[in-house]
Write a protein that holds these residues in place. Structure first.
Motif, PDB file in Angstrom:
ATOM      1  N   LYS A 133       0.836  -1.203   0.000  1.00  0.00           N
ATOM      2  CA  LYS A 133       0.000   0.000   0.000  1.00  0.00           C
ATOM      3  C   LYS A 133       0.871   1.253   0.000  1.00  0.00           C
ATOM      4  CE  LYS A 133      -3.997   2.061   0.147  1.00  0.00           C
ATOM      5  NZ  LYS A 133      -4.951   1.969  -0.987  1.00  0.00           N
ATOM      6  N   ASP A 134       1.988   1.222   0.706  1.00  0.00           N
ATOM      7  CA  ASP A 134       2.919   2.352   0.700  1.00  0.00           C
ATOM      8  C   ASP A 134       3.468   2.585  -0.702  1.00  0.00           C
ATOM      9  OD1 ASP A 134       2.829   2.832   3.544  1.00  0.00           O
ATOM     10  OD2 ASP A 134       4.026   1.022   3.785  1.00  0.00           O
ATOM     11  N   VAL A 135       3.795   1.494  -1.385  1.00  0.00           N
ATOM     12  CA  VAL A 135       4.302   1.611  -2.757  1.00  0.00           C
ATOM     13  C   VAL A 135       3.262   2.292  -3.644  1.00  0.00           C
ATOM     14  CG1 VAL A 135       4.971   0.309  -4.817  1.00  0.00           C
ATOM     15  CG2 VAL A 135       5.836  -0.384  -2.572  1.00  0.00           C
ATOM     16  N   GLN A 136       2.009   1.885  -3.502  1.00  0.00           N
ATOM     17  CA  GLN A 136       0.950   2.470  -4.324  1.00  0.00           C
ATOM     18  C   GLN A 136       0.749   3.958  -4.015  1.00  0.00           C
ATOM     19  OE1 GLN A 136      -2.649  -0.211  -4.855  1.00  0.00           O
ATOM     20  NE2 GLN A 136      -1.544  -1.400  -3.316  1.00  0.00           N
ATOM     21  N   LEU A 137       0.805   4.296  -2.738  1.00  0.00           N
ATOM     22  CA  LEU A 137       0.555   5.679  -2.341  1.00  0.00           C
ATOM     23  C   LEU A 137       1.692   6.617  -2.722  1.00  0.00           C
ATOM     24  CD1 LEU A 137      -0.986   5.211   1.227  1.00  0.00           C
ATOM     25  CD2 LEU A 137      -2.171   6.011  -0.818  1.00  0.00           C
ATOM     26  N   PHE A 138       2.935   6.151  -2.575  1.00  0.00           N
ATOM     27  CA  PHE A 138       4.080   7.056  -2.702  1.00  0.00           C
ATOM     28  C   PHE A 138       4.913   6.875  -3.969  1.00  0.00           C
ATOM     29  CE2 PHE A 138       3.649   6.350   2.033  1.00  0.00           C
ATOM     30  CZ  PHE A 138       2.981   7.541   2.272  1.00  0.00           C
ATOM     31  N   LEU A 139       4.884   5.683  -4.575  1.00  0.00           N
ATOM     32  CA  LEU A 139       5.729   5.433  -5.744  1.00  0.00           C
ATOM     33  C   LEU A 139       4.933   5.188  -7.028  1.00  0.00           C
ATOM     34  CD1 LEU A 139       8.522   3.157  -4.185  1.00  0.00           C
ATOM     35  CD2 LEU A 139       8.494   5.642  -4.462  1.00  0.00           C
ATOM     36  N   PHE A 140       3.758   4.581  -6.909  1.00  0.00           N
ATOM     37  CA  PHE A 140       2.931   4.322  -8.089  1.00  0.00           C
ATOM     38  C   PHE A 140       2.041   5.531  -8.386  1.00  0.00           C
ATOM     39  CE2 PHE A 140       2.703  -0.631  -8.133  1.00  0.00           C
ATOM     40  CZ  PHE A 140       4.052  -0.666  -8.445  1.00  0.00           C
ATOM     41  N   THR A 141       2.635   6.674  -8.579  1.00  0.00           N
ATOM     42  CA  THR A 141       1.855   7.875  -8.867  1.00  0.00           C
ATOM     43  C   THR A 141       2.390   8.531 -10.127  1.00  0.00           C
ATOM     44  OG1 THR A 141       3.278   9.373  -7.584  1.00  0.00           O
ATOM     45  CG2 THR A 141       1.528   8.229  -6.394  1.00  0.00           C
ATOM     46  N   THR A 142       1.526   9.255 -10.802  1.00  0.00           N
ATOM     47  CA  THR A 142       1.930   9.918 -12.044  1.00  0.00           C
ATOM     48  C   THR A 142       2.902  11.061 -11.795  1.00  0.00           C
ATOM     49  OG1 THR A 142      -0.057  11.297 -11.900  1.00  0.00           O
ATOM     50  CG2 THR A 142      -0.203   9.308 -13.241  1.00  0.00           C
ATOM     51  N   LYS A 143       2.928  11.593 -10.588  1.00  0.00           N
ATOM     52  CA  LYS A 143       3.845  12.709 -10.306  1.00  0.00           C
ATOM     53  C   LYS A 143       5.289  12.240 -10.149  1.00  0.00           C
ATOM     54  CE  LYS A 143       3.532  12.950  -5.242  1.00  0.00           C
ATOM     55  NZ  LYS A 143       3.197  13.826  -4.092  1.00  0.00           N
ATOM     56  N   GLN A 144       5.483  10.940  -9.870  1.00  0.00           N
ATOM     57  CA  GLN A 144       6.837  10.396  -9.797  1.00  0.00           C
ATOM     58  C   GLN A 144       7.259   9.919 -11.181  1.00  0.00           C
ATOM     59  OE1 GLN A 144       8.169  11.135  -7.211  1.00  0.00           O
ATOM     60  NE2 GLN A 144       6.952  10.727  -5.396  1.00  0.00           N
ATOM     61  N   CYS A 162      -2.583  -0.130 -13.357  1.00  0.00           N
ATOM     62  CA  CYS A 162      -3.687   0.388 -14.178  1.00  0.00           C
ATOM     63  C   CYS A 162      -4.501   1.430 -13.419  1.00  0.00           C
ATOM     64  CB  CYS A 162      -4.587  -0.760 -14.633  1.00  0.00           C
ATOM     65  SG  CYS A 162      -3.828  -1.885 -15.816  1.00  0.00           S
ATOM     66  N   SER A 163      -4.804   1.148 -12.155  1.00  0.00           N
ATOM     67  CA  SER A 163      -5.601   2.091 -11.366  1.00  0.00           C
ATOM     68  C   SER A 163      -4.854   3.394 -11.129  1.00  0.00           C
ATOM     69  CB  SER A 163      -6.006   1.456 -10.034  1.00  0.00           C
ATOM     70  OG  SER A 163      -4.862   1.183  -9.236  1.00  0.00           O
ATOM     71  N   CYS A 164      -3.514   3.327 -11.089  1.00  0.00           N
ATOM     72  CA  CYS A 164      -2.701   4.529 -10.905  1.00  0.00           C
ATOM     73  C   CYS A 164      -2.343   5.191 -12.232  1.00  0.00           C
ATOM     74  CB  CYS A 164      -1.424   4.187 -10.142  1.00  0.00           C
ATOM     75  SG  CYS A 164      -1.697   3.592  -8.458  1.00  0.00           S
ATOM     76  N   GLN A 165      -2.802   4.586 -13.342  1.00  0.00           N
ATOM     77  CA  GLN A 165      -2.619   5.141 -14.690  1.00  0.00           C
ATOM     78  C   GLN A 165      -1.143   5.271 -15.090  1.00  0.00           C
ATOM     79  OE1 GLN A 165      -4.844   8.841 -14.715  1.00  0.00           O
ATOM     80  NE2 GLN A 165      -6.815   7.796 -14.698  1.00  0.00           N
ATOM     81  N   ILE A 166      -0.349   4.267 -14.735  1.00  0.00           N
ATOM     82  CA  ILE A 166       1.067   4.281 -15.113  1.00  0.00           C
ATOM     83  C   ILE A 166       1.473   2.989 -15.805  1.00  0.00           C
ATOM     84  CG2 ILE A 166       1.735   5.866 -13.260  1.00  0.00           C
ATOM     85  CD1 ILE A 166       2.755   3.433 -11.707  1.00  0.00           C
ATOM     86  N   SER A 167       0.534   2.109 -16.114  1.00  0.00           N
ATOM     87  CA  SER A 167       0.869   0.791 -16.655  1.00  0.00           C
ATOM     88  C   SER A 167       1.574   0.853 -17.996  1.00  0.00           C
ATOM     89  CB  SER A 167      -0.397  -0.066 -16.777  1.00  0.00           C
ATOM     90  OG  SER A 167      -1.327   0.539 -17.655  1.00  0.00           O
ATOM     91  N   GLU A 168       1.278   1.880 -18.809  1.00  0.00           N
ATOM     92  CA  GLU A 168       1.868   1.966 -20.143  1.00  0.00           C
ATOM     93  C   GLU A 168       3.149   2.794 -20.177  1.00  0.00           C
ATOM     94  OE1 GLU A 168       0.770   0.026 -22.526  1.00  0.00           O
ATOM     95  OE2 GLU A 168      -0.620  -0.668 -20.978  1.00  0.00           O
ATOM     96  N   ARG A 169       3.584   3.287 -19.054  1.00  0.00           N
ATOM     97  CA  ARG A 169       4.869   3.988 -19.019  1.00  0.00           C
ATOM     98  C   ARG A 169       5.985   3.018 -19.388  1.00  0.00           C
ATOM     99  NH1 ARG A 169       5.350   8.080 -13.813  1.00  0.00           N
ATOM    100  NH2 ARG A 169       4.049   9.741 -14.633  1.00  0.00           N
TER     101      ARG A 169
END
Length: 259
Positions: A140-151, A179-186
């Motif tokens: 959950k920490d990874v999702q909140l702090f690292l799996f974000t579009t701002k990073q 997918c939920s964080c909208q970074i899967s295609e990066r």
């Protein structure tokens, strides 16, 4: 035909504690906080240890709570009235969330300082992952702090690699989170140099390989060669590995470790 009316707020407040707790136990943290603002009844119930001990252990399953001053525990048969009046675990959750936020900031700062032109050497990549492990980061920490579009995608990749190989999170759960964080295609570019092979007593020139893959492809290990290179690092015949957020230029220079 009579249309039934929705229960009033007062009627919801009359729900037995055990049923209300069971309802709240299916909610996410943000939903519990919203529910707690509805009335005094829900505020007291949503602050109970009965809920927050479960949320804490779900978020940080590898954390030894006894070492950080949390010695109280409740099981399914514990007295619910006591758990309703206690708020130890909610305070712990909030405080530990802030601790994790600070640690995430340190990781972000380290990666930004270590990367040049949006590229990172594999040694720094693996060091960042090791730091996450020592910090007791949960998925959950990874999702909140690292799996974000701002990073940037390098930090996304660090979170992905850590979740997959250190936390053992199933690939489908990681893919869903991406997918939920909208970074899967990066996409990231991984380039590595291998020691030249020996041929009839002569060593050939060092070889370089390049792969450009998306985070979703890496999550399901579609390119196993890239994942293997990232896991092992620069050892044996692999002399150097560079991870880039941008398409690498043909002017990338290779410097042999021995000069």
């Amino acid at each position: 035909m009579m249309i039934s009316k929705c229960p009033s707020l007062k009627q919801w407040d009359s729900i037995p504690d055990d049923i209300a707790l069971n309802i709240a136990s299916f909610l996410q943290v943000s939903d519990i906080c919203s529910l707690g603002s509805c009335s005094r009844f829900w505020r007291d119930l949503c602050a109970s240890d009965f809920l927050w001990i479960s949320l804490s252990k779900q978020r940080w399953p590898s954390l030894d709570f006894s070492k950080i001053g949390i010695v109280r525990d409740y099981d399914e048969e514990s007295d619910q009235q006591s758990s309703l009046s206690a708020k130890v675990w909610r305070s712990f959750y909030i405080n530990w969330h802030q601790v994790m936020a600070g640690r995430a900031t340190a990781i972000v700062k380290f990666v930004k300082q270590s990367s040049r032109d949006e590229s990172l050497e594999v040694g720094d990549f693996l060091r960042a992952i090791g730091e996450l492990c020592s910090m007791e980061f949960g998925f959950k920490d990874v999702q909140l702090f690292l799996f974000t579009t701002k990073q940037n995608v390098l930090l996304n990749l660090i979170g992905l690699h850590y979740s997959l190989f250190w936390l053992g999170v199933p690939a489908e759960d990681i893919t869903e989170a991406l997918c939920s964080c909208q970074i899967s295609e990066r996409q990231v570019c991984v380039r590595w140099w291998k020691l030249g092979r020996w041929f009839h007593g002569f060593r050939l020139r060092d070889e370089s390989r390049l792969r450009r893959v998306s985070l979703s492809e890496l999550a399901i290990s579609k390119d196993e060669e890239v994942m293997g290179v990232l896991r092992r690092g620069a050892i044996h015949e692999v002399l150097r590995i560079q991870i880039s957020a941008e398409s690498p230029r043909t002017t990338w220079a290779y410097v042999h470790p021995q000069g």
